[in-house]
Design an enzyme around this catalytic site. Structure first.
Site, short mmCIF file in Angstrom:
data_model
loop_
_atom_site.label_atom_id
_atom_site.label_comp_id
_atom_site.label_asym_id
_atom_site.label_seq_id
_atom_site.Cartn_x
_atom_site.Cartn_y
_atom_site.Cartn_z
N PRO A 10 0.79 -1.21 0.09
CA PRO A 10 0.04 -0.12 -0.04
C PRO A 10 0.64 1.36 0.02
O PRO A 10 1.90 1.24 0.65
CB PRO A 10 -0.92 -0.20 1.36
CG PRO A 10 -0.01 -0.90 2.02
CD PRO A 10 0.61 -2.02 1.13
N ASN A 11 0.27 2.13 -0.86
CA ASN A 11 0.90 3.49 -0.74
C ASN A 11 2.15 3.83 -1.73
O ASN A 11 2.69 4.62 -2.02
CB ASN A 11 0.96 4.25 0.39
CG ASN A 11 -0.44 4.30 1.21
OD1 ASN A 11 -1.24 4.89 0.63
ND2 ASN A 11 -0.28 3.81 2.36
N ALA A 77 2.80 -0.73 5.02
CA ALA A 77 2.38 -0.73 6.38
C ALA A 77 1.68 -2.16 6.84
O ALA A 77 1.95 -2.39 8.09
CB ALA A 77 1.09 0.51 6.57
N GLU A 98 12.39 -9.42 2.61
CA GLU A 98 11.53 -8.33 3.08
C GLU A 98 12.58 -6.92 2.89
O GLU A 98 13.58 -6.91 3.16
CB GLU A 98 11.42 -8.23 4.68
CG GLU A 98 10.67 -6.91 5.33
CD GLU A 98 10.46 -7.07 6.58
OE1 GLU A 98 10.76 -8.05 7.49
OE2 GLU A 98 10.16 -5.86 7.21
C1 DQA Z 1 7.91 1.03 4.02
C2 DQA Z 1 8.11 1.37 5.55
C3 DQA Z 1 6.64 1.28 6.33
O1 DQA Z 1 7.00 1.54 7.79
C4 DQA Z 1 5.60 2.36 5.51
O2 DQA Z 1 4.30 1.98 5.97
C5 DQA Z 1 5.59 2.17 4.01
C6 DQA Z 1 6.94 2.25 3.27
C7 DQA Z 1 9.34 1.54 3.25
O3 DQA Z 1 9.48 1.17 2.13
O4 DQA Z 1 10.00 2.23 3.88
O5 DQA Z 1 4.49 2.50 3.48
O6 DQA Z 1 7.91 -0.17 3.60
#
Ligand code: DQA
Length: 147
Positions: A10-11, A77, A98
């Site tokens: 997401p995002n 997230a 990861e």
């Molecule tokens: C993220 C870190 C996460 O905590 C955050 O919610 C993201 C991006 C990163 O790539 O740094 O959406 O995965």
């Protein structure tokens, strides 16, 4: 040719304009292009995708079985909340790296917990877009060692 899945949660479709001081200025399209060029030089085929939906990410992990040799996962997230993603990774038994652009351990406490890390081969975070290339190399050498 071995194929790997690079899966984004997401995002991450907002990269480029989303909090650039945290996540950098590269768009997800820029990162995909970097990954494709990098993987090609290593004789790897890649599939690259993004979803804002937990269920779609689960489906992508399930579908990777038999199709891809491993997964690079930036679960956004959901990293910090999703037992379902953890179970999916354990269920398909594929090597998963990861990945995070930011150093989640240098940020808010709620980002320090990862459900993914428990079932991941390893974790790469804090190196921005470059982290995707580090993850490709890490997965590539793991796959070569595993034969
Ligand atoms: C993220 C870190 C996460 O905590 C955050 O919610 C993201 C991006 C990163 O790539 O740094 O959406 O995965």
């Amino acid at each position: 040719m071995a194929s790997i899945l690079i899966l984004n949660g997401p995002n991450l479709n907002l990269l480029g304009t989303r909090e650039p001081e945290v996540y950098g200025r590269a768009t997800l399209g820029d990162i995909e292009a970097m990954c494709r060029a990098h993987a090609e030089g290593r004789g790897l085929d890649i599939a690259f995708s993004q979803s804002n939906h937990e269920g779609a990410l689960l489906d992508a992990i399930h579908a990777a079985r038999g199709r891809h040799a491993g997964i690079i996962l930036n679960a956004g997230a959901y990293t910090h909340t999703s037992v379902a993603l953890m179970d999916a990774i354990a269920g398909v038994a594929l090597p998963v790296i990861e990945l995070h652009l930011s150093n989640i351990h240098a940020r808010e406490d709620f980002r320090h917990r990862s459900y993914i890390a428990r079932v991941a081969l390893g974790v790469i975070c804090g190196f921005g877009a470059q982290g995707y290339l580090l993850a490709i190399d890490a997965l590539h050498s793991h796959l070569e060692r595993a034969g």
